[in-house]
Each structure stands twice: as structure tokens, then as C-alpha cells.
Design a protein around this motif. Structure first.
Motif, PDB file in Angstrom:
ATOM      1  N   GLN A 117       0.696  -1.278  -0.084  1.00  0.00           N
ATOM      2  CA  GLN A 117       0.174   0.098   0.058  1.00  0.00           C
ATOM      3  C   GLN A 117       0.882   1.270   0.012  1.00  0.00           C
ATOM      4  O   GLN A 117       0.431   2.226  -0.628  1.00  0.00           O
ATOM      5  N   ASP A 118       2.109   1.187   0.875  1.00  0.00           N
ATOM      6  CA  ASP A 118       2.678   2.362   0.906  1.00  0.00           C
ATOM      7  C   ASP A 118       3.429   2.558  -0.485  1.00  0.00           C
ATOM      8  O   ASP A 118       3.704   3.804  -0.852  1.00  0.00           O
ATOM      9  N   PHE A 119       3.954   1.459  -1.265  1.00  0.00           N
ATOM     10  CA  PHE A 119       4.586   1.920  -2.585  1.00  0.00           C
ATOM     11  C   PHE A 119       3.502   2.211  -3.467  1.00  0.00           C
ATOM     12  O   PHE A 119       3.863   3.305  -4.249  1.00  0.00           O
ATOM     13  N   THR A 120       2.204   1.660  -3.561  1.00  0.00           N
ATOM     14  CA  THR A 120       1.169   2.215  -4.347  1.00  0.00           C
ATOM     15  C   THR A 120       0.918   3.656  -4.101  1.00  0.00           C
ATOM     16  O   THR A 120       0.686   4.621  -5.137  1.00  0.00           O
ATOM     17  N   GLU A 121       0.914   4.110  -2.987  1.00  0.00           N
ATOM     18  CA  GLU A 121       0.511   5.660  -2.592  1.00  0.00           C
ATOM     19  C   GLU A 121       1.628   6.483  -2.938  1.00  0.00           C
ATOM     20  O   GLU A 121       1.491   7.510  -3.467  1.00  0.00           O
ATOM     21  N   LYS A 122       2.678   6.134  -2.768  1.00  0.00           N
ATOM     22  CA  LYS A 122       3.998   6.948  -2.992  1.00  0.00           C
ATOM     23  C   LYS A 122       4.471   6.818  -4.395  1.00  0.00           C
ATOM     24  O   LYS A 122       4.681   8.073  -5.200  1.00  0.00           O
ATOM     25  N   TYR A 130      14.342  -0.408  -0.866  1.00  0.00           N
ATOM     26  CA  TYR A 130      14.283   0.167  -2.186  1.00  0.00           C
ATOM     27  C   TYR A 130      13.054   1.109  -2.261  1.00  0.00           C
ATOM     28  O   TYR A 130      12.701   2.126  -2.934  1.00  0.00           O
ATOM     29  N   LEU A 131      12.035   0.856  -1.510  1.00  0.00           N
ATOM     30  CA  LEU A 131      10.783   1.657  -1.378  1.00  0.00           C
ATOM     31  C   LEU A 131      11.136   3.205  -0.971  1.00  0.00           C
ATOM     32  O   LEU A 131      10.839   4.011  -1.641  1.00  0.00           O
ATOM     33  N   GLU A 132      11.941   3.179   0.134  1.00  0.00           N
ATOM     34  CA  GLU A 132      12.377   4.647   0.743  1.00  0.00           C
ATOM     35  C   GLU A 132      13.477   5.280  -0.410  1.00  0.00           C
ATOM     36  O   GLU A 132      13.136   6.494  -0.686  1.00  0.00           O
TER      37      GLU A 132
END
Length: 266
Positions: free
Chosen positions: A144-149, A171-173
Motif C-alpha cells: 500500500q505504501d509503494f502504491t501511494e508513493k 528500495y521503496l524508501e
């Protein structure tokens, strides 16, 4: 060899088409050694500038993405495109954001490698529980965090997140910085310096480059760009700019040929 007068005419044509500041050692050496190929290269490089579906600033930033990608790292081009972008009004934040976006190229080792690993494990009948188990609460949060960012989700992230959520989170960060940071004069709501559409063009540029040719990413980012309002003509212009890295073969080789042919030490 062309006469001095003819070379002068070709140099003037270069300045008119590409700008005198774009003339670096590679171009100059090619002009002296092979005026015909120099002239043809100028014609090829000038097409996007003539059509200008993208602004001059955006063209320079796209060129920077191609030349600064880890698969190319063409220093004269990086310098030329940074100078051109700044001349056309780009801020340091916009230039740096292209570098940040282009620095994500290396994750394609996982985008390609992890699904292949899962495919092999399935064929070998090994680690079935690890590669088929549903996401836990933390993994769902990261998805969810990846999708939002990042503004999208793709199935090629599924196995990666399942097998190594810690590296996925890091990697997300890393990849989200250009999408979430606040910069002076940037996108509203802390979305970085460049528009989402131009961000997607940057991804398209290094994915389509002949040094990379990452088809899944290219298709994904083309789709994302269209979703942000891109036109087919703009995307084609990104592809044309990426095509110009082929000229760098002559830009690197010509000075070496000229040096060695003149009897100088290597």
C-alpha cells in the motif's frame, strides 16, 4: 577531407541546429575526420529540437537521463545536458531529480531475477511455501505504501516483496524520494520538483535506451505517462532522444582515432 571553409559551414549548421554550447571534443573530432557523418549526425540529433513536442528544458532532462544511466554514463553528454537544462531554466532540484530517478535502474536486477528464481523454484519443486504464501500484515502495508508513493503497483513486485520485504522496503524508501520530498517551486503536496508525467518520461528514457532495453518497465512507464496526460508524440520524442546515444560511438572513438593516427602517444 573537407576544406576549412566547408568545415566552418558545418560547424555553423551545428550551432544553428543544436546550439554552439553542445560542441564538445567528440563532435569537433568527428567534424575533422568525417564531415559527412558529422553532418548526418547533426541532422539526426536535431529532429527532436525541430519538432519540440517537449520543451527544450525537458528535452535536455531526458537526454540527461539517458547519458547518466548506469548502463551508459557518458560524461560529455551529462555535462552538455546539465548545461542545456540550466540554460533553459531548470532548477538544481529538477536536475538532481533526474539523477535520483535514473538511479533506480539497478533494481531491474531484481525485477528480472526474482521472478526467474521463482520460476526455477517451481520447476524444481522447491520452497513451495515461501513462494506461494500470502502477504502478511507488514507486506500488505509495504504494498500500500509503494502504491501511494509511486502511484502504481505491478505484478513484478509481488515475488520480490514476498521473498525479501526488508530489501523491498529499503528500495521503496530509495525510489520514493523524488515522489515525496518538498522542494522550492516543486509539485504541490511534497511531490518533488518534476511533474509525474516527466518523471515517467525519465523512466521511459533509460528503459528504452539500447544499453538497457527493459521491456516490462518501458511498457509500464509508457502506460503511466499516458495516464498523466502524455501524448504519443511526446513519448516518441523521448524514444528519439534515447536513440541519439548511438552517436556517442563516434564521439568516443573519433578523438582516439585522431590521436593515434597523428602519431601521438596513446
Amino acid at each position: 577531407m573537407a576544406s576549412e571553409q566547408h568545415r566552418k559551414q558545418l560547424e555553423e549548421r551545428f550551432a544553428a541546429k543544436l546550439g554552439p554550447e553542445a560542441l564538445h571534443e567528440g563532435w569537433s573530432s568527428l567534424l575533422r575526420l568525417d564531415p559527412e557523418f558529422f553532418n548526418a549526425s547533426v541532422s539526426l540529433a536535431s529532429v527532436p529540437r525541430q519538432k519540440s513536442h517537449l520543451s527544450r528544458k525537458d528535452q535536455a532532462l531526458i537526454g540527461l537521463a539517458v547519458d547518466s544511466a548506469a548502463t551508459h554514463l557518458y560524461t560529455p553528454g551529462i555535462r552538455t545536458h546539465v548545461a542545456a537544462a540550466i540554460k533553459e531554466g531548470a532548477t538544481i532540484h529538477e536536475v538532481l531529480e533526474v539523477i535520483e530517478l535514473s538511479s533506480t535502474l539497478g533494481i531491474h536486477a531484481c525485477n528480472i531475477g526474482v521472478p526467474l528464481l521463482v520460476e526455477v523454484l517451481k520447476e524444481e519443486g522447491k520452497y513451495h511455501d515461501e513462494i506461494t504464501k500470502p502477504f502478511d500484515e507488514n507486506q500488505e502495508r509495504l504494498k500500500q505504501d509503494f502504491t501511494e508513493k509511486r502511484g502504481y503497483w505491478h505484478t513484478f513486485w509481488e515475488d520480490f516483496l514476498r521473498l525479501d520485504p526488508e530489501f523491498f522496503e529499503a528500495y521503496l524508501e530509495f525510489s520514493s524520494v523524488p515522489w515525496v520530498k518538498n522542494v522550492p517551486g516543486g509539485e504541490a503536496g511534497g511531490r518533488g520538483a518534476l511533474s509525474p508525467k516527466l518523471k515517467e518520461f525519465v523512466y521511459c528514457a533509460f528503459d528504452c535506451a539500447s544499453t538497457h532495453l527493459y521491456v516490462p518497465g518501458l511498457k509500464l512507464h509508457m502506460r503511466n505517462a499516458l495516464g498523466y496526460g502524455a501524448t504519443p508524440q511526446e513519448i516518441v520524442e523521448v524514444l528519439e532522444i534515447a536513440t541519439l546515444l548511438s552517436i556517442h560511438t563516434a564521439h568516443v572513438a573519433a578523438p582516439i582515432i585522431e590521436e593515434l593516427a597523428s602519431g601521438k602517444k596513446a
